[in-house]
Design a protein around this motif. Structure first.
Motif, PDB file in Angstrom:
ATOM      1  N   THR A  91       0.846  -1.206   0.000  1.00 29.01           N
ATOM      2  CA  THR A  91       0.000   0.000   0.000  1.00 29.01           C
ATOM      3  C   THR A  91       0.877   1.250   0.000  1.00 29.01           C
ATOM      4  O   THR A  91       0.516   2.270  -0.590  1.00 29.01           O
ATOM      5  CB  THR A  91      -0.948   0.027   1.218  1.00 29.01           C
ATOM      6  N   ASN A  92       2.067   1.175   0.628  1.00 32.05           N
ATOM      7  CA  ASN A  92       2.960   2.341   0.623  1.00 32.05           C
ATOM      8  C   ASN A  92       3.455   2.649  -0.787  1.00 32.05           C
ATOM      9  O   ASN A  92       3.522   3.807  -1.187  1.00 32.05           O
ATOM     10  CB  ASN A  92       4.170   2.097   1.536  1.00 32.05           C
ATOM     11  N   GLY A 117       4.802  -6.650   1.267  1.00 36.71           N
ATOM     12  CA  GLY A 117       4.639  -5.623   2.310  1.00 36.71           C
ATOM     13  C   GLY A 117       6.006  -5.218   2.844  1.00 36.71           C
ATOM     14  O   GLY A 117       6.881  -6.058   3.045  1.00 36.71           O
ATOM     15  N   ARG A 120      10.650  -1.439   7.848  1.00 34.41           N
ATOM     16  CA  ARG A 120      11.714  -0.433   7.761  1.00 34.41           C
ATOM     17  C   ARG A 120      13.019  -1.103   7.354  1.00 34.41           C
ATOM     18  O   ARG A 120      13.171  -2.317   7.504  1.00 34.41           O
ATOM     19  CB  ARG A 120      11.872   0.263   9.115  1.00 34.41           C
ATOM     20  N   THR A 124      10.583  -6.983   5.816  1.00 39.30           N
ATOM     21  CA  THR A 124       9.268  -7.229   5.198  1.00 39.30           C
ATOM     22  C   THR A 124       8.155  -7.194   6.253  1.00 39.30           C
ATOM     23  O   THR A 124       8.406  -7.383   7.451  1.00 39.30           O
ATOM     24  CB  THR A 124       9.223  -8.604   4.493  1.00 39.30           C
ATOM     25  N   TRP A 125       6.933  -6.970   5.749  1.00 35.21           N
ATOM     26  CA  TRP A 125       5.747  -7.015   6.619  1.00 35.21           C
ATOM     27  C   TRP A 125       4.837  -8.109   6.086  1.00 35.21           C
ATOM     28  O   TRP A 125       4.447  -8.080   4.916  1.00 35.21           O
ATOM     29  CB  TRP A 125       5.017  -5.674   6.616  1.00 35.21           C
ATOM     30  N   ASN A 126       4.528  -9.084   6.919  1.00 36.79           N
ATOM     31  CA  ASN A 126       3.731 -10.233   6.476  1.00 36.79           C
ATOM     32  C   ASN A 126       2.365 -10.192   7.129  1.00 36.79           C
ATOM     33  O   ASN A 126       2.264  -9.985   8.333  1.00 36.79           O
ATOM     34  CB  ASN A 126       4.416 -11.546   6.889  1.00 36.79           C
ATOM     35  N   LEU A 135      -2.751  -0.180   5.666  1.00 37.39           N
ATOM     36  CA  LEU A 135      -3.264   1.146   5.322  1.00 37.39           C
ATOM     37  C   LEU A 135      -2.117   2.122   5.092  1.00 37.39           C
ATOM     38  O   LEU A 135      -1.156   2.130   5.865  1.00 37.39           O
ATOM     39  CB  LEU A 135      -4.118   1.642   6.512  1.00 37.39           C
ATOM     40  N   ASP A 178       6.566   1.161  17.093  1.00 41.50           N
ATOM     41  CA  ASP A 178       5.849  -0.121  17.093  1.00 41.50           C
ATOM     42  C   ASP A 178       4.790  -0.056  18.184  1.00 41.50           C
ATOM     43  O   ASP A 178       4.977   0.620  19.191  1.00 41.50           O
ATOM     44  CB  ASP A 178       6.795  -1.271  17.478  1.00 41.50           C
ATOM     45  N   LYS A 185       4.528  -7.790  19.138  1.00 43.10           N
ATOM     46  CA  LYS A 185       4.258  -6.709  18.177  1.00 43.10           C
ATOM     47  C   LYS A 185       2.856  -6.807  17.563  1.00 43.10           C
ATOM     48  O   LYS A 185       2.494  -7.796  16.937  1.00 43.10           O
ATOM     49  CB  LYS A 185       5.328  -6.739  17.077  1.00 43.10           C
ATOM     50  N   ILE A 189       4.738   0.770  11.872  1.00 43.34           N
ATOM     51  CA  ILE A 189       4.476   1.954  11.042  1.00 43.34           C
ATOM     52  C   ILE A 189       5.722   2.265  10.208  1.00 43.34           C
ATOM     53  O   ILE A 189       6.829   2.308  10.742  1.00 43.34           O
ATOM     54  CB  ILE A 189       4.099   3.172  11.915  1.00 43.34           C
ATOM     55  N   LEU A 190       5.502   2.423   8.921  1.00 41.47           N
ATOM     56  CA  LEU A 190       6.595   2.768   8.003  1.00 41.47           C
ATOM     57  C   LEU A 190       6.264   4.098   7.351  1.00 41.47           C
ATOM     58  O   LEU A 190       5.265   4.203   6.636  1.00 41.47           O
ATOM     59  CB  LEU A 190       6.728   1.683   6.928  1.00 41.47           C
ATOM     60  N   GLY A 206       2.469   4.514   6.537  1.00 43.83           N
ATOM     61  CA  GLY A 206       1.996   3.139   6.298  1.00 43.83           C
ATOM     62  C   GLY A 206       1.811   2.408   7.617  1.00 43.83           C
ATOM     63  O   GLY A 206       2.736   2.334   8.430  1.00 43.83           O
ATOM     64  N   ILE A 207       0.610   1.891   7.815  1.00 40.55           N
ATOM     65  CA  ILE A 207       0.269   1.256   9.099  1.00 40.55           C
ATOM     66  C   ILE A 207      -0.136  -0.194   8.862  1.00 40.55           C
ATOM     67  O   ILE A 207      -1.039  -0.476   8.068  1.00 40.55           O
ATOM     68  CB  ILE A 207      -0.906   2.016   9.771  1.00 40.55           C
ATOM     69  N   PRO A 219       4.830 -13.668  11.993  1.00 34.96           N
ATOM     70  CA  PRO A 219       6.188 -13.972  12.448  1.00 34.96           C
ATOM     71  C   PRO A 219       6.227 -14.144  13.980  1.00 34.96           C
ATOM     72  O   PRO A 219       5.382 -13.579  14.682  1.00 34.96           O
ATOM     73  CB  PRO A 219       6.986 -12.730  12.032  1.00 34.96           C
TER      74      PRO A 219
HETATM   75  C1  BT5 Z   1       7.654  -1.968  10.657  1.00 38.50           C
HETATM   76  O1  BT5 Z   1       8.906  -2.244  10.182  1.00 38.50           O
HETATM   77  O2  BT5 Z   1       7.220  -2.340  11.702  1.00 38.50           O
HETATM   78  C2  BT5 Z   1       6.798  -1.186   9.683  1.00 38.50           C
HETATM   79  C3  BT5 Z   1       5.748  -2.055   9.068  1.00 38.50           C
HETATM   80  C4  BT5 Z   1       4.788  -1.269   8.219  1.00 38.50           C
HETATM   81  C5  BT5 Z   1       3.813  -2.152   7.512  1.00 38.50           C
HETATM   82  C6  BT5 Z   1       2.779  -1.374   6.759  1.00 38.50           C
HETATM   83  S1  BT5 Z   1       1.502  -2.369   6.140  1.00 38.50           S
HETATM   84  C7  BT5 Z   1       0.868  -1.062   5.212  1.00 38.50           C
HETATM   85  C8  BT5 Z   1       2.077  -0.333   4.654  1.00 38.50           C
HETATM   86  N1  BT5 Z   1       2.492  -0.902   3.393  1.00 38.50           N
HETATM   87  C9  BT5 Z   1       3.707  -1.475   3.494  1.00 38.50           C
HETATM   88  O3  BT5 Z   1       4.287  -2.063   2.560  1.00 38.50           O
HETATM   89  N2  BT5 Z   1       4.184  -1.326   4.728  1.00 38.50           N
HETATM   90  C10 BT5 Z   1       3.286  -0.568   5.567  1.00 38.50           C
HETATM   91  P1  BT5 Z   1      10.055  -2.887  11.067  1.00 38.50           P
HETATM   92  O4  BT5 Z   1      10.194  -2.108  12.347  1.00 38.50           O
HETATM   93  O5  BT5 Z   1      11.216  -2.953  10.163  1.00 38.50           O
HETATM   94  O6  BT5 Z   1       9.518  -4.312  11.420  1.00 38.50           O
HETATM   95  C11 BT5 Z   1       9.551  -5.353  10.479  1.00 38.50           C
HETATM   96  C12 BT5 Z   1       9.686  -6.640  11.261  1.00 38.50           C
HETATM   97  O7  BT5 Z   1       8.454  -6.904  11.952  1.00 38.50           O
HETATM   98  C13 BT5 Z   1       9.915  -7.859  10.373  1.00 38.50           C
HETATM   99  O8  BT5 Z   1      11.292  -8.061  10.149  1.00 38.50           O
HETATM  100  C14 BT5 Z   1       9.310  -8.992  11.192  1.00 38.50           C
HETATM  101  O9  BT5 Z   1      10.229  -9.430  12.176  1.00 38.50           O
HETATM  102  C15 BT5 Z   1       8.179  -8.294  11.951  1.00 38.50           C
HETATM  103  N3  BT5 Z   1       6.880  -8.486  11.309  1.00 38.50           N
HETATM  104  C16 BT5 Z   1       6.580  -8.704   9.995  1.00 38.50           C
HETATM  105  N4  BT5 Z   1       5.258  -8.818   9.816  1.00 38.50           N
HETATM  106  C17 BT5 Z   1       4.692  -8.668  11.050  1.00 38.50           C
HETATM  107  C18 BT5 Z   1       3.360  -8.676  11.534  1.00 38.50           C
HETATM  108  N5  BT5 Z   1       2.296  -8.828  10.744  1.00 38.50           N
HETATM  109  N6  BT5 Z   1       3.179  -8.494  12.867  1.00 38.50           N
HETATM  110  C19 BT5 Z   1       4.209  -8.312  13.712  1.00 38.50           C
HETATM  111  N7  BT5 Z   1       5.489  -8.301  13.308  1.00 38.50           N
HETATM  112  C20 BT5 Z   1       5.732  -8.465  11.998  1.00 38.50           C
END
Ligand code: BT5
Length: 326
Positions: A91-92, A117, A120, A124-126, A135, A178, A185, A189-190, A206-207, A219
């Motif tokens: 979405t970002n 997804g 930071r 990746t965001w799964n 969002l 976070d 977690k 937020i990105l 991005g949330i 994860p």
């Molecule tokens: C973040 O990065 O926490 C920012 C994530 C932002 C996601 C949103 S979704 C809508 C928008 N579109 C996008 O493409 N992104 C934004 P960071 O602090 O780097 O955390 C990433 C780490 O969180 C990963 O390496 C995993 O360890 C963990 N992770 C991945 N998916 C997760 C989930 N669904 N719930 C909790 N932890 C997760």
């Protein structure tokens, strides 16, 4: 004021609405109303049609649908336009491309699923399909790039407040943005931006919020709202609450007024008072987190008594120290 739709009229009414009433209010034929009712039913809305009284909305599906979000929202800027996709890379990424083409301030992009997804720093965001909130909001504040991190802090507070209001759960913010529940977690937020020398052109907030996913689908170290509440939660009211909070905060941020953001962040902070390790380029800092300053930097009192100011990076919460120091 957005244009009414069949859905917004059915959602807004207290009783049934006749085909004639709907066609009159929308300025379309009764056949067009009937066609739209069929589309809504296909999307999963349960709509009763009684011969003398008309249409009545019985229930809504747990899908994020732009018309429904439009009908729920009473915001000024955030949510000015809502785009809901079934699948996107991110979405970002889509929001960024739209912003580059001039999309309006407050435009929101949502997806049921992301193929790639983004987190930071290249992580990746799964998120399993149709369970969570993915969002991105396009903002065009009149601020410099230096102030952008404060927008992210404000966004974390907005999501924490919305989660609290809609679910009663007290999520805590882990620096910088976070959201954790039971130290796991819940939300990431990105923030990405495009900036010129003296001004931000746009910011994408991005949330990713885990709402209904089973933690086994996420994860390790993740948690979702439903896994704590023990029940499925409708996502549309949560999105409405997040956008409403963001809209209220944006009313001030848009003109560079950040008063009260650091103190609001502290109210929800799960980091302040914790023992933490901060991973910085080439070294680590360990000590007691003392809170943030108005720039959003985290102050850590190291074990040797020094004060360190950490502006960007990642931290790990260590076990909270007890009085005995264990
Ligand atoms: C973040 O990065 O926490 C920012 C994530 C932002 C996601 C949103 S979704 C809508 C928008 N579109 C996008 O493409 N992104 C934004 P960071 O602090 O780097 O955390 C990433 C780490 O969180 C990963 O390496 C995993 O360890 C963990 N992770 C991945 N998916 C997760 C989930 N669904 N719930 C909790 N932890 C997760």
């Amino acid at each position: 004021m957005k244009k009414p739709t069949v859905l917004s009229l059915l959602m807004g009414g207290t009783g049934a609405c006749s085909g004639e009433e709907l066609s009159g209010k929308l300025g379309v034929s009764r056949a067009a109303v009937w066609k739209e009712i069929q589309v809504l039913r296909k999307l999963g809305y349960r709509i009763d049609a009684a011969p003398h009284t008309g249409y009545r909305l019985l229930s809504s599906p747990d899908r994020l649908i732009a018309d429904e979000l439009d009908a729920l929202l009473r915001t000024r800027v955030v949510g000015s336009r809502i785009l809901c996709y079934d699948q996107l890379d991110s979405t970002n990424t889509t929001a960024y491309a739209l912003a580059e083409k001039g999309a309006a301030d407050g435009t929101c992009v949502l997806a049921e699923h992301q193929r790639c997804g983004k987190g930071r720093l290249g992580r990746t965001w799964n998120s399993p399909k149709s369970r969570n909130i993915l969002l991105s909001v396009i903002l065009r504040p009149r601020i410099t790039a230096l102030d952008a991190p404060r927008v992210t802090l404000a966004a974390a507070v907005c999501v924490a407040r919305a989660v609290e209001r809609e679910t009663g759960l007290g999520a805590r913010i882990k620096w910088p943005n976070d959201l954790l529940l039971n130290e796991r977690k819940l939300c990431g937020i990105l923030t990405e931006m495009s900036a010129e020398t003296d001004r931000v052109a746009f910011i994408i907030v991005g949330i990713g919020l885990n709402v209904n996913a089973d933690p086994a689908e996420l994860p390790p170290g993740s948690i979702s709202i439903a896994s704590v509440l023990g029940r499925v939660v409708r996502r549309a009211p949560l999105v409405r609450s997040i956008l409403t909070e963001l809209d209220a905060a944006y009313g001030r941020i848009k003109d560079g007024v950040f008063d009260g953001i650091a103190s609001a962040w502290e109210e929800y902070s799960g980091t302040t008072g914790q023992r933490v390790i901060a991973h910085l380029p080439g070294r680590t800092v360990q000590g007691a987190a003392q809170g943030i300053d108005t720039d959003g930097a985290l102050w850590i009192r190291t074990d040797s008594g020094l004060q360190e100011r950490v502006l960007t990076g990642d931290i790990v919460h260590l076990r909270r120290q007890t009085k005995e120091g264990s």
